[in-house]
Design a protein around this motif. Structure first.
Motif, PDB file in Angstrom:
ATOM      1  N   THR A  29     -11.609   4.057 -28.356  1.00  0.00           N
ATOM      2  CA  THR A  29     -11.514   2.926 -29.283  1.00  0.00           C
ATOM      3  C   THR A  29     -12.486   1.821 -28.905  1.00  0.00           C
ATOM      4  O   THR A  29     -12.844   0.999 -29.740  1.00  0.00           O
ATOM      5  CB  THR A  29     -10.086   2.351 -29.303  1.00  0.00           C
ATOM      6  OG1 THR A  29      -9.713   1.991 -27.959  1.00  0.00           O
ATOM      7  CG2 THR A  29      -9.100   3.365 -29.844  1.00  0.00           C
ATOM      8  N   ASP A  30     -12.896   1.790 -27.640  1.00  0.00           N
ATOM      9  CA  ASP A  30     -13.806   0.745 -27.163  1.00  0.00           C
ATOM     10  C   ASP A  30     -14.826   1.343 -26.197  1.00  0.00           C
ATOM     11  O   ASP A  30     -14.519   2.308 -25.475  1.00  0.00           O
ATOM     12  CB  ASP A  30     -13.045  -0.364 -26.433  1.00  0.00           C
ATOM     13  CG  ASP A  30     -12.027  -1.065 -27.309  1.00  0.00           C
ATOM     14  OD1 ASP A  30     -12.381  -2.101 -27.898  1.00  0.00           O
ATOM     15  OD2 ASP A  30     -10.891  -0.552 -27.423  1.00  0.00           O
ATOM     16  N   ILE A  31     -16.017   0.739 -26.189  1.00  0.00           N
ATOM     17  CA  ILE A  31     -17.041   1.065 -25.202  1.00  0.00           C
ATOM     18  C   ILE A  31     -17.398  -0.240 -24.493  1.00  0.00           C
ATOM     19  O   ILE A  31     -17.676  -1.249 -25.142  1.00  0.00           O
ATOM     20  CB  ILE A  31     -18.313   1.641 -25.848  1.00  0.00           C
ATOM     21  CG1 ILE A  31     -17.993   2.865 -26.726  1.00  0.00           C
ATOM     22  CG2 ILE A  31     -19.347   2.017 -24.787  1.00  0.00           C
ATOM     23  CD1 ILE A  31     -19.179   3.341 -27.550  1.00  0.00           C
ATOM     24  N   HIS A  32     -17.376  -0.228 -23.171  1.00  0.00           N
ATOM     25  CA  HIS A  32     -17.748  -1.415 -22.402  1.00  0.00           C
ATOM     26  C   HIS A  32     -18.994  -1.117 -21.583  1.00  0.00           C
ATOM     27  O   HIS A  32     -18.996  -0.186 -20.758  1.00  0.00           O
ATOM     28  CB  HIS A  32     -16.599  -1.847 -21.479  1.00  0.00           C
ATOM     29  CG  HIS A  32     -15.349  -2.225 -22.216  1.00  0.00           C
ATOM     30  ND1 HIS A  32     -15.273  -3.350 -22.999  1.00  0.00           N
ATOM     31  CD2 HIS A  32     -14.144  -1.617 -22.313  1.00  0.00           C
ATOM     32  CE1 HIS A  32     -14.067  -3.433 -23.534  1.00  0.00           C
ATOM     33  NE2 HIS A  32     -13.363  -2.393 -23.140  1.00  0.00           N
ATOM     34  N   VAL A  33     -20.055  -1.868 -21.821  1.00  0.00           N
ATOM     35  CA  VAL A  33     -21.308  -1.741 -21.078  1.00  0.00           C
ATOM     36  C   VAL A  33     -21.392  -2.944 -20.164  1.00  0.00           C
ATOM     37  O   VAL A  33     -21.575  -4.081 -20.626  1.00  0.00           O
ATOM     38  CB  VAL A  33     -22.513  -1.686 -22.039  1.00  0.00           C
ATOM     39  CG1 VAL A  33     -23.813  -1.512 -21.273  1.00  0.00           C
ATOM     40  CG2 VAL A  33     -22.342  -0.551 -23.054  1.00  0.00           C
ATOM     41  N   ARG A  61     -22.422  -0.082 -15.434  1.00  0.00           N
ATOM     42  CA  ARG A  61     -21.204   0.705 -15.611  1.00  0.00           C
ATOM     43  C   ARG A  61     -20.860   0.794 -17.089  1.00  0.00           C
ATOM     44  O   ARG A  61     -20.834  -0.211 -17.795  1.00  0.00           O
ATOM     45  CB  ARG A  61     -20.048   0.068 -14.846  1.00  0.00           C
ATOM     46  CG  ARG A  61     -18.762   0.874 -14.893  1.00  0.00           C
ATOM     47  CD  ARG A  61     -17.723   0.319 -13.954  1.00  0.00           C
ATOM     48  NE  ARG A  61     -17.276  -1.009 -14.373  1.00  0.00           N
ATOM     49  CZ  ARG A  61     -16.358  -1.711 -13.709  1.00  0.00           C
ATOM     50  NH1 ARG A  61     -15.838  -1.246 -12.598  1.00  0.00           N
ATOM     51  NH2 ARG A  61     -15.978  -2.898 -14.150  1.00  0.00           N
ATOM     52  N   ILE A  62     -20.599   2.007 -17.551  1.00  0.00           N
ATOM     53  CA  ILE A  62     -20.173   2.233 -18.931  1.00  0.00           C
ATOM     54  C   ILE A  62     -18.786   2.854 -18.891  1.00  0.00           C
ATOM     55  O   ILE A  62     -18.555   3.840 -18.188  1.00  0.00           O
ATOM     56  CB  ILE A  62     -21.159   3.144 -19.683  1.00  0.00           C
ATOM     57  CG1 ILE A  62     -22.540   2.478 -19.747  1.00  0.00           C
ATOM     58  CG2 ILE A  62     -20.655   3.440 -21.096  1.00  0.00           C
ATOM     59  CD1 ILE A  62     -23.600   3.301 -20.437  1.00  0.00           C
ATOM     60  N   LEU A  65      -8.792   2.807 -19.491  1.00  0.00           N
ATOM     61  CA  LEU A  65     -10.244   2.810 -19.294  1.00  0.00           C
ATOM     62  C   LEU A  65     -10.662   3.982 -18.418  1.00  0.00           C
ATOM     63  O   LEU A  65     -10.024   4.279 -17.401  1.00  0.00           O
ATOM     64  CB  LEU A  65     -10.686   1.501 -18.643  1.00  0.00           C
ATOM     65  CG  LEU A  65     -10.763   0.279 -19.565  1.00  0.00           C
ATOM     66  CD1 LEU A  65     -11.059  -0.975 -18.743  1.00  0.00           C
ATOM     67  CD2 LEU A  65     -11.826   0.466 -20.638  1.00  0.00           C
ATOM     68  N   HIS A  66     -11.756   4.638 -18.821  1.00  0.00           N
ATOM     69  CA  HIS A  66     -12.307   5.760 -18.077  1.00  0.00           C
ATOM     70  C   HIS A  66     -13.802   5.537 -17.881  1.00  0.00           C
ATOM     71  O   HIS A  66     -14.524   5.261 -18.843  1.00  0.00           O
ATOM     72  CB  HIS A  66     -12.087   7.083 -18.821  1.00  0.00           C
ATOM     73  CG  HIS A  66     -10.648   7.399 -19.071  1.00  0.00           C
ATOM     74  ND1 HIS A  66      -9.878   8.119 -18.184  1.00  0.00           N
ATOM     75  CD2 HIS A  66      -9.820   7.076 -20.100  1.00  0.00           C
ATOM     76  CE1 HIS A  66      -8.647   8.229 -18.661  1.00  0.00           C
ATOM     77  NE2 HIS A  66      -8.592   7.608 -19.822  1.00  0.00           N
TER      78      HIS A  66
END
Length: 562
Positions: A197-201, A209-210, A218-219
């Motif tokens: 549902t989300d991508i964190h860069v 870190r992605i 979170l993975h």
């Protein structure tokens, strides 16, 4: 390319998997996409794993379970990512002067010869399914590794340790660079494939870190280590896609990206925030259209389902859905709207953002930056002759007042609040300035909910119920529960997907009197339970016993609402 090789036909015959008629079809099959293995799977003649296991036996090759085998570092370093992704081949180990590689098409001479030339040594072939090889390549080389490798080889991006040089990448040129575009696209496509549902860069001191948020957790994504040297280019590419000012790196910014992936439109909300090591970028993936969850599929108990249907069929009143961010409130609201969306009903919604586009209803995007707030949209709706109004969230007293007045003048209003349980919604509205007698008259029901991870049905296991877990006054209905195990289907987490647990409070005459009397949330909650309401924890226990979720997951998601 068609299959005319008698020797190969004989090999296929020896597997014992195909009839003469099927062999005849395979003799003229198109092998340009995935070779013989791809043709057999495409024609639905056999499962890939079954065919490869038999075919490997006939060819005297090893069939490898990649979930139980780890490639050696020596083998991984020997093959560049470009060759690995091109041939979908995983190097396993170097043994007796030969490189052992894993392929899904063991008779692909071009692949084995190409890898032999790149590696500079003879190769020995083992066999595994395509998806398993693909998953292992991404695990050991990282998502988008070949794109990163290509960028570095081209010399278009400075990969020195000099941070000043890194920040001087020509972003206008970068916007046209196929490799950086491909890398970002692969990150988004992989997130969609995994159901994120989300991508964190997130730029860190020594890495970019992605992370993906999947099923609420979170993975970390496996990416090539060289990606840290290209973090400025990758973040700038995301800002270009979201039409943000790439020169402004000191202020938070918000934007959006519209893409089409696998035939579906996806709306991506982009948020940037300056941090110590660069701009952190968060992307929220929203399916613009799709299969809505039906009310009957939300997983409610029979009592809650029947009461919900009764509430949403009312001609007026407010129905609130409460819970923390990410508890599935929007999904429930859309399920309500889908249930009552008829051609003779006018429905208007004010949302921020519009998470799903639903045919037949009028959806308005709230934009506070230009003055279009929830309250202003709600006022406009009342002049639009609606039957049903949905307000994304009641955030202030003004919105609460208009929503209450709308319900009292003959409209059915849906909205959300951030409270820990259903009974707390009344106190929250009163705190916003609403009169208790108006709250009691207007609110018809409150649905509190949480999302819990669903146990993987393929690997969950029974375990004895420990009585120190049990926190209800009555004896448990059974002496066992289900626990997570972990398998390939759930990427060894033990969980796959999520579902909601509910607490539905209908406002009866007795509870209405308690609201007017400003009784505490605890007293209202107790009265509702006496009238048949199941609490979040009780509904969760029901789903623990039927194998939907685990005790640990129930305790985690209901920590604040016992």
């Amino acid at each position: 390319m068609s299959l005319q090789n008698n020797f190969l036909m004989n090999l296929l015959k020896r597997t014992g998997l195909f009839t003469p008629a099927q062999l005849e079809i395979l003799s003229t099959a198109d092998l340009s996409d995935g070779g013989i293995t791809g043709a057999i799977v495409r024609l639905e003649m056999a499962r890939e794993a079954d065919f490869l296991e038999k075919f490997a036996e006939v060819l005297s090759l090893d069939y490898v379970d990649l979930s139980k085998v780890r490639p050696t570092d020596e083998a991984l370093v020997l093959l560049p990512a470009r060759a690995v992704f091109q041939y979908n081949a995983l190097p396993l180990k170097i043994e007796n002067g030969k490189l052992n590689i894993v392929l899904s098409d063991p008779i692909n001479v071009a692949a084995s010869e190409g890898i032999r030339q790149v590696a500079g040594m003879p190769v020995r072939i083992s066999v595994a399914p395509t998806d398993e090889i693909d998953k292992a390549i991404k695990k050991y080389y990282g998502v988008g590794a070949e794109a990163i490798e290509k960028m570095i080889e081209d010399g278009r991006y400075d990969v020195s340790d000099d941070e000043a040089n890194i920040s001087k990448i020509d972003v206008n040129e970068m916007g046209q660079e196929a490799s950086i575009v491909r890398f970002v696209n692969q990150i988004i496509a992989e997130a969609d494939r995994q159901g994120a549902t989300d991508i964190h860069v997130e730029p860190m001191e020594t890495e970019l870190r992605i992370r993906y948020r999947i099923d609420g957790m979170l993975h970390k994504v496996d990416v090539p280590p060289q990606i840290n040297k290209l973090k400025a280019a990758i973040i700038s590419r995301l800002k270009v896609m979201a039409n943000l000012d790439i020169a402004e790196k000191r202020l938070p910014m918000d934007g959006r990206i519209g893409i089409r992936l696998n035939g579906e439109d996806i709306d991506i909300r982009v948020s940037t925030c300056p941090t110590a090591y660069g701009e952190s970028v968060s992307l929220r993936l929203l399916q613009k259209a799709g299969n809505f969850v039906q009310l009957k599929d939300l997983g409610m108990s029979e009592r809650d389902y029947n009461l919900t249907r009764k509430l949403i069929s009312r001609p007026n009143g407010i129905i609130l859905v409460t819970g923390p961010t990410g508890s599935g409130k929007s999904t429930s609201l859309y399920a309500f709207l889908h249930e009552i969306n008829k051609v003779n009903v006018r429905i208007m919604t004010a949302e921020d953002p519009i998470e799903y586009e639903m045919a037949g209803i009028n959806q308005v995007l709230v934009r506070s930056d230009i003055g279009l707030t929830f309250a202003r949209a709600l006022r406009a709706f009342l002049r639009q002759d609606p039957d049903i109004i949905m307000v994304g969230e009641i955030r202030d007293g003004e919105t609460a007042e208009i929503a209450i007045n709308a319900s009292l003048t003959g409209h059915l209003v849906f909205s959300t609040l951030h409270t820990n349980d259903a009974a707390g919604a009344f106190a929250r509205l009163v705190d916003m300035g609403a009169e208790p007698f108006l709250v009691a008259s207007a609110v018809a029901g409150v649905l509190a909910q949480r999302l819990s991870r669903r146990l993987c049905p393929k690997c969950r296991a029974q375990a004895p119920l420990k009585m120190n877990w049990w926190d209800q006054p009555t004896p448990p209905p059974q002496d066992f529960v289900y626990t997570p195990v972990g398998c390939d289907a759930c990427t060894h987490t033990g969980y796959k997907g999520r579902g909601a647990i509910f607490e539905l409070l209908g406002v009866s005459e007795a509870i209405g009197s308690m609201i007017i009397g400003r009784r505490s949330s605890a007293e209202i909650r107790k009265a509702a339970m006496e009238e048949g309401m199941a609490t979040l924890r009780q509904d969760g226990w029901r789903k623990v016993f039927n194998g939907f979720t685990s005790v640990e997951e129930l305790m985690r998601v209901t920590e604040d609402a016992k």
